[in-house]
Design a protein around this motif. Structure first.
Motif, PDB file in Angstrom:
ATOM      1  N   VAL A   1      25.866 -23.085  59.982  1.00 52.29           N
ATOM      2  CA  VAL A   1      24.424 -23.645  60.418  1.00 52.29           C
ATOM      3  C   VAL A   1      23.922 -22.936  61.716  1.00 52.29           C
ATOM      4  O   VAL A   1      24.082 -23.336  62.510  1.00 52.29           O
ATOM      5  CB  VAL A   1      24.364 -24.894  60.279  1.00 52.29           C
ATOM      6  CG1 VAL A   1      22.923 -25.431  60.317  1.00 52.29           C
ATOM      7  CG2 VAL A   1      25.122 -25.741  59.088  1.00 52.29           C
ATOM      8  N   PHE A   2      22.952 -21.975  61.051  1.00 49.68           N
ATOM      9  CA  PHE A   2      22.270 -21.383  62.253  1.00 49.68           C
ATOM     10  C   PHE A   2      20.940 -21.912  62.561  1.00 49.68           C
ATOM     11  O   PHE A   2      20.265 -22.414  61.640  1.00 49.68           O
ATOM     12  CB  PHE A   2      22.200 -19.815  61.959  1.00 49.68           C
ATOM     13  CG  PHE A   2      23.531 -19.282  61.894  1.00 49.68           C
ATOM     14  CD1 PHE A   2      24.196 -18.654  63.219  1.00 49.68           C
ATOM     15  CD2 PHE A   2      23.980 -18.854  60.732  1.00 49.68           C
ATOM     16  CE1 PHE A   2      25.479 -18.234  62.879  1.00 49.68           C
ATOM     17  CE2 PHE A   2      25.162 -18.060  60.602  1.00 49.68           C
ATOM     18  CZ  PHE A   2      25.799 -17.696  61.781  1.00 49.68           C
ATOM     19  N   PRO A   3      20.324 -21.849  63.610  1.00 53.21           N
ATOM     20  CA  PRO A   3      18.957 -22.269  64.112  1.00 53.21           C
ATOM     21  C   PRO A   3      17.977 -21.626  63.189  1.00 53.21           C
ATOM     22  O   PRO A   3      18.075 -20.552  62.767  1.00 53.21           O
ATOM     23  CB  PRO A   3      18.586 -21.782  65.417  1.00 53.21           C
ATOM     24  CG  PRO A   3      19.846 -21.613  66.049  1.00 53.21           C
ATOM     25  CD  PRO A   3      21.084 -21.126  64.864  1.00 53.21           C
ATOM     26  N   ARG A   4      17.002 -22.378  62.620  1.00 57.74           N
ATOM     27  CA  ARG A   4      15.750 -22.102  61.973  1.00 57.74           C
ATOM     28  C   ARG A   4      14.559 -22.092  62.804  1.00 57.74           C
ATOM     29  O   ARG A   4      13.981 -22.871  63.318  1.00 57.74           O
ATOM     30  CB  ARG A   4      15.553 -23.063  60.790  1.00 57.74           C
ATOM     31  CG  ARG A   4      16.640 -22.972  59.894  1.00 57.74           C
ATOM     32  CD  ARG A   4      16.305 -24.360  58.559  1.00 57.74           C
ATOM     33  NE  ARG A   4      15.968 -25.437  59.019  1.00 57.74           N
ATOM     34  CZ  ARG A   4      14.927 -25.824  59.128  1.00 57.74           C
ATOM     35  NH1 ARG A   4      13.732 -25.376  58.882  1.00 57.74           N
ATOM     36  NH2 ARG A   4      14.715 -27.325  59.325  1.00 57.74           N
ATOM     37  N   PRO A   5      14.235 -20.700  63.307  1.00 59.63           N
ATOM     38  CA  PRO A   5      12.936 -20.694  63.875  1.00 59.63           C
ATOM     39  C   PRO A   5      11.787 -20.712  63.235  1.00 59.63           C
ATOM     40  O   PRO A   5      11.591 -20.302  62.024  1.00 59.63           O
ATOM     41  CB  PRO A   5      13.111 -19.077  64.405  1.00 59.63           C
ATOM     42  CG  PRO A   5      14.025 -18.312  63.538  1.00 59.63           C
ATOM     43  CD  PRO A   5      15.208 -19.434  62.950  1.00 59.63           C
ATOM     44  N   GLU A   6      10.743 -21.549  63.729  1.00 56.60           N
ATOM     45  CA  GLU A   6       9.706 -21.759  63.140  1.00 56.60           C
ATOM     46  C   GLU A   6       8.502 -20.777  63.957  1.00 56.60           C
ATOM     47  O   GLU A   6       7.285 -21.514  64.384  1.00 56.60           O
ATOM     48  CB  GLU A   6       9.234 -23.067  63.068  1.00 56.60           C
ATOM     49  CG  GLU A   6      10.159 -24.118  62.269  1.00 56.60           C
ATOM     50  CD  GLU A   6       9.855 -23.910  60.984  1.00 56.60           C
ATOM     51  OE1 GLU A   6       8.966 -23.369  60.652  1.00 56.60           O
ATOM     52  OE2 GLU A   6      10.784 -24.389  59.909  1.00 56.60           O
TER      53      GLU A   6
ATOM     54  N   ALA B   1       4.805 -22.009  65.324  1.00 57.59           N
ATOM     55  CA  ALA B   1       4.594 -22.054  66.705  1.00 57.59           C
ATOM     56  C   ALA B   1       3.290 -20.999  67.230  1.00 57.59           C
ATOM     57  O   ALA B   1       2.276 -21.552  67.960  1.00 57.59           O
ATOM     58  CB  ALA B   1       5.703 -21.451  67.333  1.00 57.59           C
ATOM     59  N   LEU B   2       3.411 -20.019  66.548  1.00 57.75           N
ATOM     60  CA  LEU B   2       2.146 -19.010  66.973  1.00 57.75           C
ATOM     61  C   LEU B   2       0.815 -19.664  66.348  1.00 57.75           C
ATOM     62  O   LEU B   2      -0.315 -19.473  66.848  1.00 57.75           O
ATOM     63  CB  LEU B   2       2.249 -17.556  66.229  1.00 57.75           C
ATOM     64  CG  LEU B   2       3.384 -16.799  66.835  1.00 57.75           C
ATOM     65  CD1 LEU B   2       3.672 -15.368  66.006  1.00 57.75           C
ATOM     66  CD2 LEU B   2       3.117 -16.451  68.361  1.00 57.75           C
ATOM     67  N   LEU B   3       0.852 -20.430  65.147  1.00 55.08           N
ATOM     68  CA  LEU B   3      -0.598 -20.925  64.583  1.00 55.08           C
ATOM     69  C   LEU B   3      -0.952 -21.946  65.681  1.00 55.08           C
ATOM     70  O   LEU B   3      -2.029 -22.210  66.018  1.00 55.08           O
ATOM     71  CB  LEU B   3      -0.257 -21.265  63.269  1.00 55.08           C
ATOM     72  CG  LEU B   3      -1.334 -22.088  62.666  1.00 55.08           C
ATOM     73  CD1 LEU B   3      -2.460 -21.111  62.560  1.00 55.08           C
ATOM     74  CD2 LEU B   3      -1.007 -22.631  61.312  1.00 55.08           C
TER      75      LEU B   3
END
Length: 604
Positions: A394-399, A403-405
């Motif tokens: 299970v790898f991290p899910r970057p958002e 975050a930019l929004l």
């Protein structure tokens, strides 16, 4: 109608804050939720609600019609009411104060309205040399203008209740002689035609108890002071229109450059002492908010009229003096926490008190958000890519997109109102008054950059003030130094050395323990690290003069000063020369001149 507008205003701010909170929650909890994440989301939501409130005020001001008159024009032949112009003084530069008084008296005489106005210099000064200087300057102005029947001076030996007590003392002893009181500060200056118009509007509306103008800052030389006066000239009128549309007949009172109906003020604005000791007990420091609320509670109109031009004030010329004044205001606003539940106060008056508190509480909330955001990656456990309950990694899910929004939304709340106002002014008929469209755009960019760089320093000063008040430390009532005398680096360091330590600690911590945040905290940490140099440089009048010669941060009142501003400057030089002449050895004066008045009477 105004109730619906307020509801839409508040709901929009809440929805914007909620959207920011939801986006941030998605970003920080993408790989699990901790108690630090909950605290982060809560703190950011509160801060975004505050940003959205200011953003909405600007939007309402931009949307309102610029040339709108907030009252039908009144051109009186003869003013029926008598008005007292009150100038409270507390250990100030007497020559500067009386120069402004002289300019206003001279202006009122020039338009043949002086017979309906009297000026009262209400001294609370405690330094003997200040009292002597005030008496001398008052006598010189009264004799030179032959205005002895319109200029009065008194010094209280016991300054009970500070400024509010000073005004209350006048109301008790002399208020019955006047229909209105035009309340100024020691640094206030007002166009005589504006004074007459304010009285006319009060006469035209028997329900109007308090009429507030938007004071604009003048006369500053330092970069810090010039940025303040440019910002006030360019942005304040728009924000004032927003406040006027929103608050209606429950408008603000900022304590000066406003006219009040004397009988209404005397009947409803007596202020009690709060139980307990300062800072939360004792005399009410920010009395103006409370007085406006008391008048509105009693059914009177309290209004700000943004179309009333010609209202001016000075301001602190460096960040240390500004923070010293801000500390007193912070204590006064936090006191309002005890007054919000007061009986029969109108809802919007309570909301105004809450926003006054948030003006200072926002800084420690932002700082707490920053600290918690740093603790999150430092305290977070090492990632487990192979959990026991899963057959696959299970790898991290970057958002990243969300975050930019969110970041874009926060920047828009912060920067969009000023940008729109600057661009709108640059391409309007007002542009030549500021030196042209290019000067407005470049000056706006410089002011925005300077404000952004000063923001972390102001955050620290305001956080320190809030912490001191919560620790039961009283600010007292220090006088404000408004002279452009420069600020030595040693003085700046003495006031901000702790910020240098905080900035260095922030950079060290993120570099070694949360490197992914290092670049993000640099805009906060670097200004703190160089705070003494920055404070000293922005408080240097010589550096400010260079900026002025470039044409940046110019204001209409600097490019083409109004007659009352020119008169004030002329009187200040005149009084300074007179004082210098009187302090020279008497032996240096001709015998025939030693006993003669040094100021010629004003021509009839």
């Amino acid at each position: 109608m105004i109730a619906l507008g307020r509801l839409l205003f508040a709901l929009t701010a809440l929805l914007l804050a909620l959207a920011a909170g939801v986006l941030f929650a998605i970003v920080v909890t993408a790989n699990g939720t901790t108690w630090l994440h909950v605290v982060q989301v809560l703190l950011l939501s509160i801060c975004c609600l505050w940003l959205a409130w200011g953003f909405n005020t600007a939007v309402v001001g931009i949307a309102s019609r610029r040339g709108q008159r907030w009252r039908a024009p009144v051109v009186p032949g003869r003013l029926p009411g008598r008005t007292a112009i009150l100038m409270p003084v507390y250990n100030e530069d007497a020559e500067a104060v009386l120069a402004r008084v002289a300019a206003m008296i001279e202006g009122l005489r020039g338009i043949r309205k002086l017979d309906r106005f009297d000026v009262h210099v209400l001294s609370d000064s405690t330094r003997p040399e200040c009292v002597v200087a005030e008496r001398r300057a008052t006598f010189l102005v009264a004799s030179a203008l032959e205005a002895g029947g319109h200029l009065f001076y008194r010094n209280r030996t016991k300054n009970i209740g500070r400024k509010a007590g000073n005004i209350a003392d006048f109301v008790t002893n002399s208020g019955g002689a006047y229909d209105y009181m035009l309340i100024l500060d020691a640094d206030s200056l007002m166009r005589p035609e504006t004074m007459v118009e304010m009285v006319a509007r009060m006469d035209a509306d028997p329900e109007l108890a308090l009429l507030q103008t938007q004071p604009l800052i003048i006369g500053r030389r330092t970069l810090f002071g010039r940025a303040l006066q440019f910002s006030a000239a360019l942005y304040s009128p728009v924000f004032s229109r927003g406040i006027a549309q929103l608050q209606g007949r429950e408008g603000p009172f900022w304590g000066h450059n406003a006219i009040v109906r004397t009988r209404a003020f005397a009947a409803h604005c007596g202020l009690p002492n709060l139980s307990g000791k300062p800072p939360f007990g004792g005399h009410i420091l920010s009395h103006d908010f409370v007085e406006a609320a008391l008048l509105a509670r009693s059914g009177w109109k309290v209004r700000v009229d943004p179309d009333l031009h010609g209202s001016f004030e000075e301001a602190p010329t460096n960040l240390i003096e500004y923070a010293k004044r801000d500390r007193r205001w912070c204590q006064g606003n936090l006191q309002h926490g005890r007054l919000i539940p007061a009986p029969r106060i109108n809802l919007w008056s309570r909301i105004s008190m809450v926003t006054g508190i948030m003006a200072y509480a926002a800084s420690p909330i932002w700082l707490l958000f920053l600290i918690v955001s740093l603790l999150d990656p430092i305290l977070a456990p090492a990632p487990d890519y192979f959990p026991a309950d899963s057959l696959f990694p299970v790898f991290p899910r970057p958002e990243t997109g969300k975050a930019l929004l969110l970041l874009l939304g926060i920047f828009l709340l912060l920067l969009l109102p000023k940008t729109l106002i600057a661009l709108r002014t640059a391409f309007s008929r007002r542009a030549p008054a500021f030196g042209g469209a290019a000067n407005i755009v470049l000056g706006g960019a410089l002011e925005l950059a300077l404000t952004s760089a000063l923001a972390p320093i102001m955050m620290m000063f305001q956080t320190k003030a809030v912490v001191e008040i919560l620790a039961q430390t009283d600010s007292g009532w220090p006088s404000t130094d408004r002279d452009d005398e420069g600020l030595p680096l040693g003085v700046a360091f003495e006031a901000s050395w702790w910020m240098v330590i905080a900035g260095a600690a922030l950079l060290f911590t993120t570099f070694f323990y949360a490197f992914e945040l290092f670049l993000w905290v640099c805009p906060i940490a670097v200004p703190l690290l160089v705070a003494p140099v920055f404070i000293s440089l922005t408080g240097n009048p010589a550096f400010g003069d260079r900026i002025r010669r470039s044409g940046l941060l110019a204001t209409p009142f600097e490019i083409d000063p109004e007659p009352v501003i020119r008169a004030s400057e002329r009187w200040r030089r005149r009084l300074a020369d007179e004082v210098a002449a009187r302090e020279a050895p008497r032996s240096a004066l001709p015998a025939s001149a030693s006993d003669k008045p040094q100021l010629a009477p004003h021509p009839a």
